[in-house]
Scaffold this motif. Sequence first.
Motif, PDB file in Angstrom:
ATOM      1  N   ALA A   1       1.075  -1.065  -0.116  1.00 48.31           N
ATOM      2  CA  ALA A   1      -0.155   0.149   0.036  1.00 48.31           C
ATOM      3  C   ALA A   1       0.873   1.264   0.222  1.00 48.31           C
ATOM      4  CB  ALA A   1      -0.859   0.065   1.290  1.00 48.31           C
ATOM      5  N   HIS A   2       1.966   1.731   0.764  1.00 49.91           N
ATOM      6  CA  HIS A   2       2.908   2.395   1.103  1.00 49.91           C
ATOM      7  C   HIS A   2       3.378   2.846  -0.466  1.00 49.91           C
ATOM      8  CE1 HIS A   2       5.657   5.652   2.415  1.00 49.91           C
ATOM      9  NE2 HIS A   2       6.518   4.681   1.632  1.00 49.91           N
ATOM     10  N   PHE A   3       3.863   1.551  -1.166  1.00 56.43           N
ATOM     11  CA  PHE A   3       4.701   1.729  -2.543  1.00 56.43           C
ATOM     12  C   PHE A   3       3.636   1.715  -3.767  1.00 56.43           C
ATOM     13  CE2 PHE A   3       8.262   0.627   0.335  1.00 56.43           C
ATOM     14  CZ  PHE A   3       9.142   1.674  -0.050  1.00 56.43           C
ATOM     15  N   GLY A   4       2.406   1.508  -3.430  1.00 57.44           N
ATOM     16  CA  GLY A   4       1.491   1.626  -4.464  1.00 57.44           C
ATOM     17  C   GLY A   4       1.439   0.599  -5.406  1.00 57.44           C
ATOM     18  N   ILE A   5       1.768  -0.721  -4.968  1.00 57.56           N
ATOM     19  CA  ILE A   5       2.245  -1.777  -5.875  1.00 57.56           C
ATOM     20  C   ILE A   5       1.026  -3.021  -5.439  1.00 57.56           C
ATOM     21  CG2 ILE A   5       4.535  -1.175  -6.403  1.00 57.56           C
ATOM     22  CD1 ILE A   5       5.268  -3.239  -4.214  1.00 57.56           C
ATOM     23  N   LYS A   6       0.762  -3.935  -6.344  1.00 58.50           N
ATOM     24  CA  LYS A   6      -0.046  -4.983  -6.151  1.00 58.50           C
ATOM     25  C   LYS A   6       0.744  -6.310  -5.939  1.00 58.50           C
ATOM     26  CE  LYS A   6      -0.909  -5.838 -11.100  1.00 58.50           C
ATOM     27  NZ  LYS A   6      -1.986  -6.288 -12.082  1.00 58.50           N
ATOM     28  N   ASP A   7       2.151  -6.295  -6.526  1.00 56.27           N
ATOM     29  CA  ASP A   7       2.735  -7.387  -6.291  1.00 56.27           C
ATOM     30  C   ASP A   7       4.287  -7.134  -6.464  1.00 56.27           C
ATOM     31  OD1 ASP A   7       3.390  -7.542  -8.931  1.00 56.27           O
ATOM     32  OD2 ASP A   7       1.575  -8.666  -9.583  1.00 56.27           O
TER      33      ASP A   7
ATOM     34  N   PRO B   1       9.451   0.893 -13.442  1.00 49.51           N
ATOM     35  CA  PRO B   1       9.913   2.379 -13.156  1.00 49.51           C
ATOM     36  C   PRO B   1       8.486   3.130 -12.782  1.00 49.51           C
ATOM     37  CG  PRO B   1      10.632   1.603 -15.214  1.00 49.51           C
ATOM     38  CD  PRO B   1       9.738   0.548 -14.815  1.00 49.51           C
ATOM     39  N   GLY B   2       8.796   4.116 -11.920  1.00 50.05           N
ATOM     40  CA  GLY B   2       7.466   5.102 -11.567  1.00 50.05           C
ATOM     41  C   GLY B   2       6.373   4.271 -10.598  1.00 50.05           C
ATOM     42  N   SER B   3       6.351   3.112 -10.330  1.00 52.52           N
ATOM     43  CA  SER B   3       5.540   2.349  -9.565  1.00 52.52           C
ATOM     44  C   SER B   3       4.953   3.110  -8.500  1.00 52.52           C
ATOM     45  CB  SER B   3       5.856   0.986  -9.111  1.00 52.52           C
ATOM     46  OG  SER B   3       6.989   0.904  -8.129  1.00 52.52           O
ATOM     47  N   ARG B   4       5.910   3.835  -7.695  1.00 49.24           N
ATOM     48  CA  ARG B   4       5.408   4.576  -6.507  1.00 49.24           C
ATOM     49  C   ARG B   4       4.838   6.042  -6.898  1.00 49.24           C
ATOM     50  NH1 ARG B   4       4.071   5.906  -1.330  1.00 49.24           N
ATOM     51  NH2 ARG B   4       5.138   7.515  -0.328  1.00 49.24           N
ATOM     52  N   GLU B   5       4.993   6.595  -7.937  1.00 51.44           N
ATOM     53  CA  GLU B   5       4.126   7.852  -8.367  1.00 51.44           C
ATOM     54  C   GLU B   5       3.115   7.566  -9.030  1.00 51.44           C
ATOM     55  OE1 GLU B   5       7.736   7.058  -9.210  1.00 51.44           O
ATOM     56  OE2 GLU B   5       8.263   8.457  -7.577  1.00 51.44           O
TER      57      GLU B   5
END
Length: 158
Positions: A137-143, A150-154
């Motif tokens: 959730a913090h990094f905005g990723i699903k796996d 690249p840019g997965s956080r943003e």
Amino acid sequence: MSGGILCVVGTTEEAGVGGLCLSGCEEDEKNRELEATVQAQYPDLARHISVASDTYGSIATGTRKGGIVLISGTGSNALLVNPDGCTFRCGGWGHILGDEGSGYWIAARGVKLLFDEDDNLIEPPYSTEKLRSIIFAHFGIKDRKSSQEPGSREQGTR
């Protein structure tokens, strides 16, 4: 700067002493240089400026007889000051070489634990479900795979 500080303190009178106890201020020579720079740029701030490390400032605030302090924030650092003035230090090396017990160290170990579990290098003794949920959730990723894009956080969740 001095106007802002004086506004916070609520006076326009020059202070007797200004103390700055900052992370990374471990070298006396560099501290004296910083004192001179602050005094030259803000001559009306205080008659005397004193710079020391955040660890020393923590002890000096509480006691004149020495003591011990452990700082565990983004980084970590420890200082012992004996009553006779001799000191012993531990830590403060930064996130690459140390800072065990710091916020960075704890977070990095959490991420590493998940990756090692996914790679079947370890089997954690407890469920990592909550840790995984918080980190993803913090990094905005699903796996894990999307964490390498690249840019997965943003870009938010994928």
